[in-house]
Design an enzyme around this catalytic site. Structure first.
Site, mmCIF file in Angstrom:
data_model
loop_
_atom_site.group_PDB
_atom_site.id
_atom_site.type_symbol
_atom_site.label_atom_id
_atom_site.label_comp_id
_atom_site.label_asym_id
_atom_site.label_seq_id
_atom_site.Cartn_x
_atom_site.Cartn_y
_atom_site.Cartn_z
ATOM 1 N N HIS A 103 53.142 35.148 -3.741
ATOM 2 C CA HIS A 103 54.456 35.799 -3.619
ATOM 3 C C HIS A 103 55.015 36.080 -5.008
ATOM 4 O O HIS A 103 54.789 35.319 -5.957
ATOM 5 C CB HIS A 103 55.439 34.970 -2.784
ATOM 6 C CG HIS A 103 55.787 33.617 -3.328
ATOM 7 N ND1 HIS A 103 56.837 33.417 -4.215
ATOM 8 C CD2 HIS A 103 55.255 32.398 -3.115
ATOM 9 C CE1 HIS A 103 56.919 32.128 -4.503
ATOM 10 N NE2 HIS A 103 55.970 31.477 -3.859
ATOM 11 N N ASP A 105 58.421 36.837 -5.553
ATOM 12 C CA ASP A 105 59.819 36.454 -5.710
ATOM 13 C C ASP A 105 59.917 35.040 -6.258
ATOM 14 O O ASP A 105 58.956 34.258 -6.180
ATOM 15 C CB ASP A 105 60.578 36.578 -4.389
ATOM 16 C CG ASP A 105 60.093 35.591 -3.327
ATOM 17 O OD1 ASP A 105 58.851 35.444 -3.175
ATOM 18 O OD2 ASP A 105 60.932 34.969 -2.651
ATOM 19 N N ASP A 136 55.298 29.203 -9.993
ATOM 20 C CA ASP A 136 55.585 29.453 -8.574
ATOM 21 C C ASP A 136 56.257 30.805 -8.395
ATOM 22 O O ASP A 136 57.463 30.918 -8.484
ATOM 23 C CB ASP A 136 56.490 28.324 -8.051
ATOM 24 C CG ASP A 136 56.767 28.410 -6.561
ATOM 25 O OD1 ASP A 136 56.056 29.137 -5.854
ATOM 26 O OD2 ASP A 136 57.714 27.749 -6.115
ATOM 27 N N GLU A 167 59.354 34.749 -0.074
ATOM 28 C CA GLU A 167 58.938 33.389 0.279
ATOM 29 C C GLU A 167 60.001 32.373 -0.093
ATOM 30 O O GLU A 167 60.212 31.393 0.626
ATOM 31 C CB GLU A 167 57.621 33.068 -0.422
ATOM 32 C CG GLU A 167 56.907 31.822 0.114
ATOM 33 C CD GLU A 167 57.378 30.523 -0.552
ATOM 34 O OE1 GLU A 167 57.066 29.439 -0.019
ATOM 35 O OE2 GLU A 167 58.050 30.603 -1.606
ATOM 36 N N GLU A 168 60.683 32.605 -1.210
ATOM 37 C CA GLU A 168 61.651 31.610 -1.684
ATOM 38 C C GLU A 168 62.950 31.595 -0.880
ATOM 39 O O GLU A 168 63.817 30.757 -1.136
ATOM 40 C CB GLU A 168 61.952 31.834 -3.172
ATOM 41 C CG GLU A 168 60.754 31.655 -4.090
ATOM 42 C CD GLU A 168 60.224 30.228 -4.158
ATOM 43 O OE1 GLU A 168 60.682 29.369 -3.377
ATOM 44 O OE2 GLU A 168 59.333 29.971 -4.994
#
Length: 459
Positions: A103, A105, A136, A167-168
């Site tokens: 991801h 984001d 991340d 995702e976050e």
């Protein structure tokens, strides 16, 4: 899938040389991605998330992916979903297709004062690259990118790269996205590059993830604030009563005291206490909570944490009895626990432990299923060999205390796919916190391991 134990091992030395040759470009691309403040939280400028998707799409086109699209679907509440990048290279006849997930984001940076360097200006110190998203999960994005560049025309599997943009914030449109683009994303093996390795120098394969339940709990005692001197005594303020309620969630040893929660078997590997204290930054003199092996407390038993609190700020406090206070609770649940049942257990506990008859209101939040990988599979054997070749030491099968709820969605839509959860972080990456970083030499090994894995799956 064609991989097996009899598959010829790829030429590790040749692929290692290729990774070394492309590594400076991969690192530079990671730095460029970190400079884009692609925070998917709606309080931040979403134009940066769109810019991040554009940058990832351009990188994948440059890596030789012939089909690259930026796609989105509406979230359940009708608001637009964040842009995801989907790149495809069809499989040769008879070869498997591998879906590579990451991801683009990131989490909000928090206070600049908590960072030693600017969060969106990548900075190298002592072999680590610091910056929000450096680990991340923009490291996951460039791990896939690096593996594709390494194999180039020698890629003998079909590859679909799926780089999500929300995702976050809990992947709210993920399920709809999967069903909308089910055929586009179909694969025999799914590699989720969004986890951690055991430690620097020792790779890990994530075989279990805890599930997630969160909620808001409000405690109210008055319909308005009142003078603490004139009325204090008969009525205890809501912050104190909320604190007493929260205190019932754990027993005196620190284990979760909510009835009806499941715990899984203890892991085969334990986490050394001194190493855990160092990795987590535990202050001297603080006792560790809970019972059983530390690895069990981290991976296979439930935990509850207060992650937010609405109460008067110290700087603006007045001499009044606070009428209500709210806490956000985050509960991690063990593999095998149904998240809906866990939510009901936590709700029942909170409502039944209302202190002094205070009014307790529970507002549901996010639910996420846990994940337990099969003990053995062709894909897992191929991954273990690839990691062993890349690091020169066998990987450790590890659990992760965190959650990746969308893995359950992947299993529901693609029940026959083998899912591998691989690591781009290490225990000192500090994902989600200030001074997030990725160990650059470890990330280079991740690139090599993924290239080896794709080569092995393609033979």
């Amino acid at each position: 899938m064609t991989a097996s134990d009899s598959t010829p091992v790829p030429d590790v030395a040749e692929l290692r040389n290729r990774v070394q040759a492309i590594w400076p470009g991969v690192r530079s691309d990671l730095e460029d991605l970190v400079r884009i403040p692609s925070v998917s939280n709606s309080d931040f400028d979403q134009a940066h998330v769109a810019a991040s998707a554009d940058a990832v799409a351009a990188l994948l086109r440059g890596a030789g992916m012939p089909e690259v699209q930026i796609l989105s679907v509406a979230r359940p509440d009708g608001t637009p979903g964040a842009p995801a990048v989907v790149a495809r290279r069809p499989a040769p006849a008879g070869a498997p297709t591998v879906l590579l997930y990451a991801h683009h984001d990131v989490q909000p940076p928090g206070a600049d004062a908590d960072w030693d360097t600017p969060p969106f200006e990548p900075t190298e110190k002592e072999g680590r690259l610091f910056g929000r998203g450096a680990a991340d999960d923009k490291a996951g994005v460039v791990a896939h990118l690096g593996a594709l560049r390494t194999l180039a025309d020698d890629l003998n599997v079909g590859v679909t790269v799926f780089v999500e943009g929300e995702e976050e914030v809990g992947s709210p449109s993920f399920t709809t996205f999967l069903h909308t683009y089910r055929d586009l994303l179909a694969a025999d093996v799914i590699v989720v590059a969004d986890s951690s390795n055991w430690r620097v120098g020792v790779p890990g394969l994530t075989t279990s993830l805890r599930g997630l339940v969160d909620l808001d709990v409000e405690v109210a005692v008055l319909d308005h604030a009142i003078h603490s001197g004139m009325f204090g005594g008969p009525v205890i303020d809501a912050v104190t009563l909320l604190s007493r309620l929260i205190a019932t969630l754990h027993d005196d040893q620190g284990d979760v005291a909510v009835a009806g929660l499941h715990h899984a078997d203890d892991p085969a590997v334990d986490y050394d206490e001194a190493a855990f204290r160092a990795d987590a930054g535990v202050l001297e003199g603080v006792q560790l909570a809970g019972s059983g092996p530390i690895s069990s407390r981290l991976w296979t038993k439930p935990t509850i944490a207060v992650i937010g609190l609405d109460a008067p700020r110290v700087a603006t406090a007045s001499n009044t009895i606070t009428p209500k206070a709210t806490a956000k609770l985050s509960m991690r649940i063990a593999p095998g626990q149904d998240p809906a049942a866990a939510l009901e257990a936590l709700r029942a506990h909170l409502l039944s432990h209302a202190p002094f008859g205070a009014r307790v209101t529970v507002t549901d939040g996010e639910l996420g299923k846990a994940f337990q990988a099969p003990a053995d599979s062709e894909a897992m054997r191929a991954a273990r060999q690839a990691f062993a070749d890349a690091w020169g030491t066998d990987p450790v099968d590890i659990g992760i205390g965190g959650s990746i709820p969308f893995i359950a969605d992947l299993l529901e839509v693609y029940p026959d796919a083998a899912i591998l959860v691989t690591g781009v972080e290490d225990p000192d990456s500090r994902a989600h916190g200030a001074n997030e970083s990725v160990h650059l030499a470890e990330l280079e090994r991740v690139v090599l391991a993924e290239a080896l894995l794709l080569a092995r799956l393609g033979r």
